[in-house]
Design a protein around this motif. Structure first.
Motif, short mmCIF file in Angstrom:
data_model
loop_
_atom_site.label_atom_id
_atom_site.label_comp_id
_atom_site.label_asym_id
_atom_site.label_seq_id
_atom_site.Cartn_x
_atom_site.Cartn_y
_atom_site.Cartn_z
N THR A 26 11.59 2.71 -27.97
CA THR A 26 11.51 1.88 -27.12
C THR A 26 10.69 1.31 -26.22
O THR A 26 10.46 0.73 -25.21
CB THR A 26 10.34 1.74 -28.40
OG1 THR A 26 9.82 2.47 -29.48
CG2 THR A 26 8.89 0.96 -28.00
N ASP A 45 20.35 -5.06 -25.98
CA ASP A 45 19.81 -4.46 -27.33
C ASP A 45 21.53 -5.10 -28.26
O ASP A 45 22.58 -4.87 -27.90
CB ASP A 45 19.94 -2.71 -28.05
CG ASP A 45 20.54 -2.79 -29.13
OD1 ASP A 45 19.34 -2.14 -29.46
OD2 ASP A 45 20.64 -3.02 -30.12
N ALA A 46 21.17 -5.90 -29.25
CA ALA A 46 21.74 -6.15 -30.02
C ALA A 46 23.34 -5.40 -30.54
O ALA A 46 24.57 -6.36 -30.86
CB ALA A 46 21.31 -6.62 -31.69
N THR A 53 16.67 3.86 -34.97
CA THR A 53 16.18 4.99 -35.48
C THR A 53 15.52 6.19 -35.25
O THR A 53 15.96 7.38 -35.16
CB THR A 53 14.01 4.25 -36.30
OG1 THR A 53 15.27 3.64 -37.33
CG2 THR A 53 13.65 5.86 -36.83
N SER A 54 16.11 6.03 -33.36
CA SER A 54 15.70 7.05 -31.99
C SER A 54 17.11 7.52 -32.27
O SER A 54 17.27 9.06 -31.59
CB SER A 54 16.58 5.87 -30.70
OG SER A 54 14.96 4.98 -30.92
N LEU A 60 12.59 16.34 -32.45
CA LEU A 60 11.82 17.54 -31.95
C LEU A 60 10.62 16.57 -30.64
O LEU A 60 10.63 15.63 -31.29
CB LEU A 60 10.60 18.02 -32.68
CG LEU A 60 11.33 18.74 -33.68
CD1 LEU A 60 10.74 18.85 -35.23
CD2 LEU A 60 12.36 19.63 -33.34
N THR A 373 8.22 11.58 -28.81
CA THR A 373 7.83 12.35 -28.14
C THR A 373 7.04 10.67 -26.83
O THR A 373 6.29 11.75 -26.09
CB THR A 373 6.65 13.25 -28.74
OG1 THR A 373 8.34 13.41 -29.28
CG2 THR A 373 6.19 14.23 -27.73
#
Ligand SMILES: Cc1cc2nc3c(=O)[nH]c(=O)nc-3n(C[C@H](O)[C@H](O)[C@H](O)COP(=O)(O)OP(=O)(O)OC[C@H]3O[C@@H](n4cnc5c(N)ncnc54)[C@H](O)[C@@H]3O)c2cc1C
Length: 513
Positions: A26, A45-46, A53-54, A60, A373
């Motif tokens: 995101t 980013d920390a 999660t990515s 898919l 996606t």
């Protein structure tokens, strides 16, 4: 101005148009959208790119079939459109067509088979409405038992009546998509920094700590976007999330020999849930997916439970002649879905269906939910909402027609002369990866391209490039995110020495002394 992704905060500007917090898919998508509209961007980013999660997804690129089944036509169509953009314009090098086979056997009633076939046909209508060609994703087909066994010989034959074959998109690797989006954003001039934790945020400023030095910086901005996924509540206490855990198992390909298509196995006792057997490009197979409430503080790295492992093995057992056993499970990983608490009730809404964009009283704009996606559309909606609100002055979104670095048509990639593994993971940039590794190390190609072992395909060339071009800082970055060797502990141990060597070589380039 082309920039490199870097760990830490040395030389970041103290004022930009947009600060993006979080570099999962995101945040990387928001950074790319903003910088290609002409805005100045700091994205941090920390931990590392794709730390959250990515990197724990099913990998898919969905056409939205599940949403269609729930009557959510607009979301289903959005997913199908984004799948088409990824596969045909922005990332054809990282997303390939995946045949998905549903065996029709004793465990599946005729009625369920008919409903499933109806769903696959409806999914094809979505494909057509999204203008994705049948060259990219062929039409679904009904198969007889012989054709079904030819595609998946490990299936149990005695109870098999036939199969249903449909196609969806599969990522080469979810973390690789994040890294590629982030690298593309940096190539347009975004400042992309890892090891940089935002400790407080308002709509116009953040305090961010360099996790390598402990030094904190204040950065002013016209907009601050909180893209921290299941951690979003940590920066904005108006966002309340209650995550649910989804677990996958990792098997060697040899556990289900010659399984080159995904197999969808109806979960016994459910009306419409399927367990998925997903062959991966690197010679492993994933089996997923659970849905368990995850209470308590959000962990950095969620852990699968033994009960989930047993559940998944049990769910797929009936479909195969020799079902995988506990001994075949060489790894397991879990990710957290964001469920948002609905204010004033005990209810939760599942944000994994559609994303939400919320602006809190402090002015921080949070974007949460959605899917890998749909990341591009999430970013577009976020920036559009900031422009509409008068917070940013920028042109229209450009990302629907903007190929990511390395993008090339499948035909061109098939003709490429670079090593196949590098082409699969870097597309048209495969030559750049090898040329960089040659220049930095001074080593010959046989050393740069030798895999760690027969079952661990990672090469020194890609590890060196990860350090020089992708912000990798330590062994964890190299083995757990730039490559996915870390999904199998034994493979990780086997690759560690090569990762250390890459870090050493990149720190002292050949000819530098
Ligand atoms: C089990 C599972 C399977 C899935 N499968 C699929 C699939 O097959 N296809 C699909 O399209 N989608 C799938 N999804 C959905 C998809 O994975 C997620 O929607 C997406 O990865 C969420 O990305 P994100 O960037 O919002 O969050 P994250 O990837 O979690 O990124 C958040 C980042 O913020 C950083 N961060 C946190 N706090 C701070 C701070 N204070 N300062 C700086 N940085 C911070 C974290 O380190 C992290 O890197 C799946 C999800 C789950 C849970």
């Amino acid at each position: 101005m082309q920039r490199r992704i870097l760990p830490g905060l040395a030389d970041v500007p103290d004022e930009v148009d947009v600060v993006v917090v979080g570099l999962g898919i995101t945040g990387a998508g928001v950074a790319l959208d903003a910088v290609t509209r002409g805005l100045t961007v700091l994205a941090v980013d920390a931990h590392d790119l794709a730390f959250g999660t990515s990197r724990w997804s099913s990998k898919l690129v969905h056409g939205g079939l599940r949403y269609l089944a729930q009557g959510q036509l607009a979301i289903a169509r959005e997913s199908a459109v984004e799948r088409g953009i990824l596969m045909e314009v922005t990332a054809p090098h990282l997303v390939h067509p995946l045949p998905m086979l549903t065996p029709v056997n004793d465990a599946m009633t005729r009625r369920r088979a008919a409903v499933t076939w109806g769903g696959l046909r409806a999914g094809d209508v979505l494909r057509r409405s999204a203008r994705t060609t049948t060259r990219t994703l062929p039409r679904p087909r009904r198969l007889n038992a012989t054709e079904t066994l030819r595609l998946a010989p490990a299936l149990r034959a005695d109870t098999l009546r036939g199969g249903l074959l449909a196609w969806d998109g599969q990522l080469e690797d979810d973390a690789r998509l994040v890294v590629t989006v982030a690298r593309t954003a940096a190539s347009y001039g975004a400042h992309v920094r890892t090891r940089a934790r935002v400790t407080s945020a308002t709509g116009t400023a953040v305090t961010v700590r360099d996790e390598l030095t402990g030094v904190t910086y204040d950065v002013r901005a016209r907009a601050v976007v909180n893209a921290t996924g299941v951690w979003a509540g940590g920066l904005d206490d108006q966002v309340r999330l209650r995550p649910s855990r989804g677990t996958h198992l990792v098997l060697r390909a040899s556990a289900l020999p010659h399984t080159r298509v995904a197999v969808m196995v109806p979960i016994p006792g459910t009306r419409s849930r399927f367990a998925m057997v997903l062959p991966q490009p690197d010679g492993t197979i994933y089996v997923g997916l659970t849905d368990e409430p995850a209470t308590g503080p959000v962990p950095d790295v969620p852990q699968p439970s033994e009960a989930e492992i047993e559940f998944l093995l049990g769910a797929v057992a009936s479909a195969f002649t020799t079902p995988p056993t506990r001994g075949d499970v060489v790894g397991a990983f879990a990710g957290l879905r964001p469920l948002i608490e609905v204010a004033g009730t005990d209810a939760t809404a599942d944000l994994s269906r559609r994303h939400a964009i919320l602006t809190s009283a402090t002015g921080v704009t949070t974007v949460v939910g959605g899917k890998l996606t749909t990341y591009r559309r999430m970013a577009q909606d976020t920036l559009d909402s900031l422009v509409t609100a008068g917070r940013l002055d920028a042109g229209p979104c450009r990302t629907a027609t903007l190929p990511l670095l390395g993008a090339a048509a499948p035909d061109a990639l098939r003709r490429a002369t670079a090593p196949p593994r590098l082409v699969r993971r870097f597309g048209a940039d495969a030559d750049l990866v090898l040329a960089t590794a040659r220049e930095v190390t001074g080593l010959a190609d046989d050393q740069l391209l030798a895999p760690v072992s027969d079952i661990v395909p990672v090469t020194l060339a890609e590890l060196v490039f990860a350090v020089t071009h992708e912000g990798a800082h330590d062994v964890g970055d190299l083995l757990d995110r730039r490559t996915r060797v870390g999904l199998v502990a034994a493979d990780r141990a086997a690759a560690e020495a090569l990762a250390r060597r890459a870090l050493r070589l990149a720190a002292t380039p050949a000819g530098a002394a």
